[in-house]
Scaffold this motif. Structure first.
Motif, short mmCIF file in Angstrom:
data_model
loop_
_atom_site.label_atom_id
_atom_site.label_comp_id
_atom_site.label_asym_id
_atom_site.label_seq_id
_atom_site.Cartn_x
_atom_site.Cartn_y
_atom_site.Cartn_z
N LYS A 168 0.83 -1.21 0.00
CA LYS A 168 0.00 0.00 0.00
C LYS A 168 0.86 1.26 0.00
O LYS A 168 0.46 2.28 -0.56
CB LYS A 168 -0.94 -0.01 1.21
CG LYS A 168 -2.02 -1.08 1.12
CD LYS A 168 -3.00 -1.01 2.28
CE LYS A 168 -4.09 -2.08 2.13
NZ LYS A 168 -5.07 -2.04 3.24
N ASN A 207 -6.51 -9.80 -3.19
CA ASN A 207 -6.52 -8.39 -2.81
C ASN A 207 -7.18 -7.49 -3.84
O ASN A 207 -6.98 -6.27 -3.84
CB ASN A 207 -5.08 -7.92 -2.55
CG ASN A 207 -4.44 -8.65 -1.39
OD1 ASN A 207 -4.62 -8.29 -0.24
ND2 ASN A 207 -3.68 -9.70 -1.71
N GLU A 209 -10.14 -6.35 -4.17
CA GLU A 209 -11.09 -5.35 -3.70
C GLU A 209 -10.43 -4.04 -3.30
O GLU A 209 -11.02 -2.97 -3.49
CB GLU A 209 -11.90 -5.91 -2.52
CG GLU A 209 -12.77 -7.11 -2.87
CD GLU A 209 -13.74 -6.81 -4.00
OE1 GLU A 209 -14.29 -5.70 -4.02
OE2 GLU A 209 -13.93 -7.70 -4.86
N TRP A 210 -9.22 -4.08 -2.76
CA TRP A 210 -8.56 -2.82 -2.39
C TRP A 210 -7.49 -2.41 -3.39
O TRP A 210 -7.26 -1.21 -3.60
CB TRP A 210 -7.93 -2.91 -0.99
CG TRP A 210 -6.67 -3.75 -0.90
CD1 TRP A 210 -6.58 -5.04 -0.48
CD2 TRP A 210 -5.33 -3.34 -1.23
NE1 TRP A 210 -5.28 -5.48 -0.53
CE2 TRP A 210 -4.48 -4.46 -0.98
CE3 TRP A 210 -4.76 -2.17 -1.71
CZ2 TRP A 210 -3.10 -4.41 -1.19
CZ3 TRP A 210 -3.38 -2.12 -1.93
CH2 TRP A 210 -2.56 -3.23 -1.67
N PHE A 211 -6.84 -3.40 -4.03
CA PHE A 211 -5.69 -3.07 -4.87
C PHE A 211 -6.07 -2.24 -6.09
O PHE A 211 -5.48 -1.18 -6.35
CB PHE A 211 -4.96 -4.34 -5.30
CG PHE A 211 -3.75 -4.07 -6.15
CD1 PHE A 211 -2.55 -3.69 -5.56
CD2 PHE A 211 -3.80 -4.17 -7.54
CE1 PHE A 211 -1.42 -3.42 -6.33
CE2 PHE A 211 -2.69 -3.89 -8.32
CZ PHE A 211 -1.50 -3.52 -7.71
N PRO A 213 -8.89 -0.47 -6.90
CA PRO A 213 -9.36 0.89 -6.63
C PRO A 213 -8.22 1.85 -6.30
O PRO A 213 -8.23 3.01 -6.74
CB PRO A 213 -10.30 0.69 -5.44
CG PRO A 213 -10.84 -0.70 -5.62
CD PRO A 213 -9.67 -1.48 -6.15
N GLN A 214 -7.24 1.37 -5.53
CA GLN A 214 -6.08 2.22 -5.24
C GLN A 214 -5.26 2.47 -6.50
O GLN A 214 -4.81 3.60 -6.74
CB GLN A 214 -5.20 1.53 -4.18
CG GLN A 214 -5.73 1.60 -2.78
CD GLN A 214 -5.61 3.00 -2.21
OE1 GLN A 214 -4.55 3.59 -2.17
NE2 GLN A 214 -6.75 3.55 -1.79
#
Length: 380
Positions: A168, A207, A209-211, A213-214
């Motif tokens: 992240k 990952n 769901e978060w990767f 979008p980031q």
């Protein structure tokens, strides 16, 4: 007579032991006399240079395999790698370069078919917790970044970084104002997402769901065109690799992801446009499009086809033209499933007739807008 008192060359294990002793001296940091510290630093610099000569040769002779094996075994027998890494900020530029070359070479050294460095790192993964945050320090970022990339040549090390909180932080490192550091961070990020295919596929599946979008908001929608260019190229390389088929299908099933690709299609940079096209065509080629994706393509199909009729790159590219024609064909053939075959053929003929040879006027965007029953939001 002089030759009788000539100093005997140090053996590879002796070089490592002496180096380790000096590194421990600097780690303890108990010496207050500056002259003594400088003397020890000069000795350390010389020893690192000698280790590099053992591993690479001296320009006149090639490195000796047995000497390389001895040095490798001694280097990883104890904590020398960690000590060297934390001592790097104290070294001058030349010594840092030598140290980086030594570490890089040792990652590849095999002793009786064993990768000693890999075995050591698997038991000392915390070393990556020293290297990766180095991007926050301008003075060591490039050296630590280079060493980190050498370490993640080993799959177990790459998996550790991928599964850690460091991933992240890369979205911040890639956008550091210092161009050289940001580029180095981007190179490490690319290495993590491309070198070990099965590990990357597993990471992205877990990952997703978060990767993404980031990735979209921080990189693809960045105001920095270099960041966008690197990000869209990397995304295409990842999605188009056979090991990431499941990840690719999930990505191209998202309306939000498609919106971002359509915005990038009209970027002012031609390279970004071309890379965005390579990703956008995956949305069109997907034979199991979600209803919302299909609806947007159908509703905006005339504008899309007009846009692609005018969409060209500077140099002749036969494959690009073939792909573009296929995308236009696929969009032209898209129709709601509940309509009759006669109506479908009539609409298809009308679309082709209306859009054949259409060119965009200068300064006029014929790019599509998302239109559905709930909202109308500009895509391009």
């Amino acid at each position: 007579m002089k030759n009788l008192f000539k100093q005997k060359p140090k053996t590879p294990p002796e070089l490592v032991c002496l180096t380790r002793d000096l590194l421990l001296f600097f780690e303890r940091n108990t010496e207050t006399r500056e002259s003594k510290r400088e003397e020890k630093l000069a000795e350390l610099t010389k020893l690192i240079s000698e280790m590099r000569t053992v591993l690479y040769g001296n320009g006149e002779s090639e490195p000796h395999p047995e000497a390389c094996a001895q040095l490798t075994l001694e280097f990883f027998k104890e904590d020398t790698l960690r000590l060297l890494i934390i001592c790097i900020p104290k070294l001058a530029l030349g010594a840092r370069q030598d140290a980086t070359h030594v570490v890089a070479n040792l990652q590849r050294q095999r002793v009786q078919s064993r990768l000693i460095a890999c075995e050591y790192l698997e038991q000392n993964l915390h070393i990556m917790d020293i290297l990766i945050p180095g991007y926050q320090d301008d003075s060591i970022a490039l050296t630590y970044g280079t060493i980190a990339r050498e370490c993640i040549r080993h799959q177990s090390v790459a998996r550790y970084v991928l599964e850690s909180a460091h991933m992240k932080k890369f979205f911040e490192y890639i956008q550091i104002p210092n161009f050289d550091i940001a580029s180095d961070a981007a190179a490490t990020f690319r290495e993590l997402l491309t070198r070990h295919k099965s590990t990357v596929a597993e990471f992205l599946s877990k990952n997703n769901e978060w990767f993404f979008p980031q990735y979209n908001s921080q990189l693809l929608e960045s105001s920095n065109y270099i960041t966008r260019r690197h990000a869209i190229k990397l995304l295409g390389d990842v999605l188009l690799h056979p090991s990431n088929v499941a990840v690719m299908i999930k990505y191209v099933s998202s309306v939000q992801n498609m919106r971002i690709m359509m915005n990038l299609l009209r970027d002012s940079n031609k390279s970004i446009q071309l890379e965005a096209f390579h990703v956008f065509k995956l949305f069109v080629a997907n034979q199991n499009k979600p209803p919302e994706v299909a609806t947007i393509l159908i509703t905006n199909r005339n504008k899309l086809i007009r846009f692609f009729n005018d969409f060209n790159i500077d140099k002749d590219n036969e494959q690009f033209e073939t792909d573009k024609a296929q995308v236009v064909k696929e969009i032209a053939e898209l129709q709601p499933r509940d309509r009759s075959s006669v109506e479908l053929e009539a609409d298809k003929a009308q679309i082709i007739k209306e859009t054949a040879g259409v060119e965009l006027n200068d300064g006029t965007s014929m790019a599509p807008k998302v239109e559905n029953a709930h909202e109308e939001a500009a895509i391009m």
